[in-house]
Design a protein around this motif. Structure first.
Motif, PDB file in Angstrom:
ATOM      1  N   LYS A 185       0.843  -1.191   0.000  1.00 22.53           N
ATOM      2  CA  LYS A 185       0.000   0.000   0.000  1.00 22.53           C
ATOM      3  C   LYS A 185       0.885   1.250   0.000  1.00 22.53           C
ATOM      4  N   LEU A 186       0.286   2.382  -0.321  1.00 21.59           N
ATOM      5  CA  LEU A 186       1.062   3.607  -0.487  1.00 21.59           C
ATOM      6  C   LEU A 186       1.823   3.977   0.776  1.00 21.59           C
ATOM      7  N   ILE A 213       5.953   4.455   0.961  1.00 21.06           N
ATOM      8  CA  ILE A 213       6.588   5.716   1.368  1.00 21.06           C
ATOM      9  C   ILE A 213       7.609   5.462   2.465  1.00 21.06           C
ATOM     10  N   GLU A 214       7.241   4.649   3.441  1.00 22.05           N
ATOM     11  CA  GLU A 214       8.176   4.336   4.528  1.00 22.05           C
ATOM     12  C   GLU A 214       9.411   3.615   4.003  1.00 22.05           C
ATOM     13  N   ARG A 215       9.210   2.671   3.086  1.00 20.10           N
ATOM     14  CA  ARG A 215      10.354   1.928   2.542  1.00 20.10           C
ATOM     15  C   ARG A 215      11.294   2.828   1.763  1.00 20.10           C
ATOM     16  N   PHE A 216      10.737   3.676   0.907  1.00 15.82           N
ATOM     17  CA  PHE A 216      11.588   4.557   0.108  1.00 15.82           C
ATOM     18  C   PHE A 216      12.311   5.564   0.990  1.00 15.82           C
ATOM     19  N   ALA A 217      11.679   6.005   2.063  1.00 17.84           N
ATOM     20  CA  ALA A 217      12.351   6.922   2.978  1.00 17.84           C
ATOM     21  C   ALA A 217      13.559   6.246   3.613  1.00 17.84           C
ATOM     22  N   ASP A 218      13.415   4.964   3.987  1.00 21.23           N
ATOM     23  CA  ASP A 218      14.540   4.225   4.558  1.00 21.23           C
ATOM     24  C   ASP A 218      15.646   4.012   3.523  1.00 21.23           C
ATOM     25  N   GLN A 219      15.254   3.661   2.300  1.00 25.15           N
ATOM     26  CA  GLN A 219      16.250   3.382   1.259  1.00 25.15           C
ATOM     27  C   GLN A 219      17.021   4.633   0.854  1.00 25.15           C
ATOM     28  N   ARG A 220      16.333   5.775   0.864  1.00 27.18           N
ATOM     29  CA  ARG A 220      16.986   7.020   0.446  1.00 27.18           C
ATOM     30  C   ARG A 220      17.666   7.744   1.604  1.00 27.18           C
ATOM     31  N   VAL A 276       0.875  13.551  15.008  1.00 24.90           N
ATOM     32  CA  VAL A 276       1.211  13.808  13.606  1.00 24.90           C
ATOM     33  C   VAL A 276       2.050  15.073  13.486  1.00 24.90           C
ATOM     34  N   THR A 277       3.129  14.989  12.687  1.00 23.20           N
ATOM     35  CA  THR A 277       4.026  16.133  12.496  1.00 23.20           C
ATOM     36  C   THR A 277       3.966  16.702  11.077  1.00 23.20           C
ATOM     37  N   ASN A 278       3.465  15.933  10.130  1.00 24.49           N
ATOM     38  CA  ASN A 278       3.371  16.368   8.733  1.00 24.49           C
ATOM     39  C   ASN A 278       2.085  15.810   8.125  1.00 24.49           C
ATOM     40  N   HIS A 279       1.611  16.478   7.074  1.00 21.51           N
ATOM     41  CA  HIS A 279       0.412  16.012   6.369  1.00 21.51           C
ATOM     42  C   HIS A 279       0.716  15.847   4.894  1.00 21.51           C
ATOM     43  N   VAL A 280       0.238  14.739   4.323  1.00 22.31           N
ATOM     44  CA  VAL A 280       0.312  14.504   2.884  1.00 22.31           C
ATOM     45  C   VAL A 280      -1.098  14.234   2.376  1.00 22.31           C
ATOM     46  N   ILE A 281      -1.514  14.984   1.367  1.00 21.38           N
ATOM     47  CA  ILE A 281      -2.835  14.819   0.782  1.00 21.38           C
ATOM     48  C   ILE A 281      -2.679  14.250  -0.614  1.00 21.38           C
ATOM     49  N   ASP A 296       2.225  -0.558  -8.682  1.00 21.13           N
ATOM     50  CA  ASP A 296       3.207   0.216  -9.449  1.00 21.13           C
ATOM     51  C   ASP A 296       2.933   1.715  -9.349  1.00 21.13           C
ATOM     52  N   GLY A 297       1.653   2.093  -9.370  1.00 19.90           N
ATOM     53  CA  GLY A 297       1.318   3.503  -9.206  1.00 19.90           C
ATOM     54  C   GLY A 297       1.754   4.029  -7.853  1.00 19.90           C
ATOM     55  N   TYR A 298       1.535   3.238  -6.821  1.00 20.23           N
ATOM     56  CA  TYR A 298       1.962   3.645  -5.476  1.00 20.23           C
ATOM     57  C   TYR A 298       3.482   3.780  -5.406  1.00 20.23           C
ATOM     58  N   ARG A 299       4.191   2.885  -6.076  1.00 20.82           N
ATOM     59  CA  ARG A 299       5.656   2.946  -6.058  1.00 20.82           C
ATOM     60  C   ARG A 299       6.153   4.270  -6.634  1.00 20.82           C
ATOM     61  N   VAL A 300       5.589   4.666  -7.760  1.00 20.17           N
ATOM     62  CA  VAL A 300       6.014   5.914  -8.398  1.00 20.17           C
ATOM     63  C   VAL A 300       5.648   7.108  -7.537  1.00 20.17           C
ATOM     64  N   ILE A 301       4.460   7.099  -6.942  1.00 23.67           N
ATOM     65  CA  ILE A 301       4.049   8.205  -6.072  1.00 23.67           C
ATOM     66  C   ILE A 301       4.993   8.316  -4.884  1.00 23.67           C
ATOM     67  N   ALA A 302       5.329   7.180  -4.285  1.00 31.79           N
ATOM     68  CA  ALA A 302       6.247   7.191  -3.137  1.00 31.79           C
ATOM     69  C   ALA A 302       7.609   7.741  -3.539  1.00 31.79           C
ATOM     70  N   GLU A 303       8.103   7.342  -4.705  1.00 31.16           N
ATOM     71  CA  GLU A 303       9.397   7.850  -5.182  1.00 31.16           C
ATOM     72  C   GLU A 303       9.363   9.363  -5.377  1.00 31.16           C
ATOM     73  N   GLN A 304       8.302   9.852  -6.011  1.00 28.48           N
ATOM     74  CA  GLN A 304       8.193  11.284  -6.272  1.00 28.48           C
ATOM     75  C   GLN A 304       8.097  12.070  -4.963  1.00 28.48           C
ATOM     76  N   LEU A 305       7.358  11.538  -4.001  1.00 27.36           N
ATOM     77  CA  LEU A 305       7.202  12.232  -2.724  1.00 27.36           C
ATOM     78  C   LEU A 305       8.512  12.299  -1.964  1.00 27.36           C
ATOM     79  N   ILE A 306       9.218  11.178  -1.874  1.00 22.10           N
ATOM     80  CA  ILE A 306      10.483  11.149  -1.137  1.00 22.10           C
ATOM     81  C   ILE A 306      11.516  12.059  -1.808  1.00 22.10           C
TER      82      ILE A 306
END
Length: 356
Positions: free
Chosen positions: A106-107, A111-118, A151-156, A334-344
């Motif tokens: 899930k999205l 996001i959590e995984r990409f944050a750790d990887q980056r 919560v410290t940040n918001h993503v819409i 795949d859509g979630y993966r790209v969104i997570a990459e763009q956000l990070i």
């Protein structure tokens, strides 16, 4: 004849009852959540979806879809030294909810995984999006989850600009928690509830179905249009009224929180539509207004359209599932993966921002 009819009805019902988990969504009881001041699906249950992906979603605390536990709240020392991880509230509608995708993909999890990887720092994402929600629901809950969930940040996640074309609630009455008792959803079989819904509710408008008993084809309803609500709204997106509405809603979002707010635009574009591939975003004019307003208000914007186009050019679609329609529908893994990459990438290693 009557005996055969009764035996056939009983046998047929048993076959449907046994096989229904393969093709019928589940119906989960609801309850009131004090932290969000919302009615949510009951935590601890599982929600099965069958219209597109064959995923089963675990319902966690506060109705979070796919996340079964809350992150540990940072200590006073961590907050003082600014070493505590960011806790991000993820808002949206069914596209953010992701019941068609397995929990591990899930999205919020990507996001959590990409944050750790980056090496962007530890990020905890709370999936608080709910099917049918719009800006009014997000605005009402933002200060609540900051106080109650840390919560410290918001993503819409914005997939349709109409979710921002809402009027502020006019009723300011304070409601107490509703009493939900004897919920039949938890007692009746899922296939029986689905059958009753199909019989009584018209999917085209959500109203009661008009039943007929004569033989022959049904008369077509000349009032039915195949134009989506989003297309209807964007026909006059450059009007002063709609511009004013976008500005008002985004201002309310900005005023609801002093934390970092990021708006991620991930529309169904490109999309397989009417037997062809449509590359043009029908909400492009609306989004231009939204993006300009966000810049004035200090709301960060992440535009996923170009990344979506590039993945489609490689033969990978961000929307749709094999048992639905590839290229159209809800966001997939795949859509979630790209969104997570763009956000990070947009965070550039700093996910704390105004939270500090």
């Amino acid at each position: 004849m009557i005996a055969r009819w009764l035996v056939g009805m009983t046998f047929g019902t048993l076959v449907i009852a046994i096989t229904s988990p393969l093709f019928v969504r589940s119906y989960v009881p609801r309850q009131w959540d004090d932290a969000r001041q919302q009615i949510i699906l009951r935590p601890g249950d599982s929600y099965r979806w069958r219209s597109e992906g064959y995923a089963t979603t675990s319902i966690g605390p506060h109705g979070m879809m796919g996340r079964t536990s809350l992150p540990t709240r940072p200590s006073a020392t961590e907050r003082e030294l600014e070493t505590s991880p960011a806790t991000v509230a993820l808002w949206g509608d069914s596209q953010a909810e992701g019941v068609s995708v397995a929990d591990t993909n899930k999205l919020f999890r990507q996001i959590e995984r990409f944050a750790d990887q980056r090496a962007s720092g530890t990020v905890h994402v709370l999936p608080l999006g709910k099917s049918g929600d719009d800006a009014n629901a997000w605005i009402a809950q933002m200060p609540l989850v900051e106080d109650n969930l840390g919560v410290t940040n918001h993503v819409i996640l914005l997939c349709e600009t109409v979710d921002l074309l809402v009027q502020p609630p006019t009723d300011t009455t304070e409601y107490s928690a509703p009493v939900i008792t004897n919920d039949p959803v938890g007692k009746l079989p899922d296939f029986l509830l689905q059958a009753a819904k199909n019989l009584l509710i018209d999917d085209r408008n959500g109203g009661p179905r008009s039943l007929r008993f004569q033989v022959g084809p049904a008369n077509s309803d000349p009032t039915i249009t195949h134009q989506t609500a989003s297309q209807q709204m964007t026909e006059a997106a450059d009007s002063l009224e709609q511009r004013s509405n976008f500005v008002e809603t985004l201002t309310r979002i900005r005023e609801a929180s002093d934390r970092d707010v990021t708006l991620v635009y991930a529309p169904r574009s490109p999309v397989v539509f009417a037997g062809g591939l449509r590359w043009q975003d029908p909400d492009a004019i609306s989004f231009a207004i939204i993006s300009e307003t966000c810049e004035d208000l200090g709301i960060d914007v992440v535009d996923c359209r170009q990344a979506f186009r590039e993945m489609v050019q490689q033969g990978i679609f961000p929307h749709g599932f094999h048992n639905g329609e590839i290229g159209n529908g809800h966001l997939n893994e795949d859509g979630y993966r790209v969104i997570a990459e763009q956000l990070i990438q947009s965070w550039k290693g700093d996910t704390r921002g105004a939270a500090e």
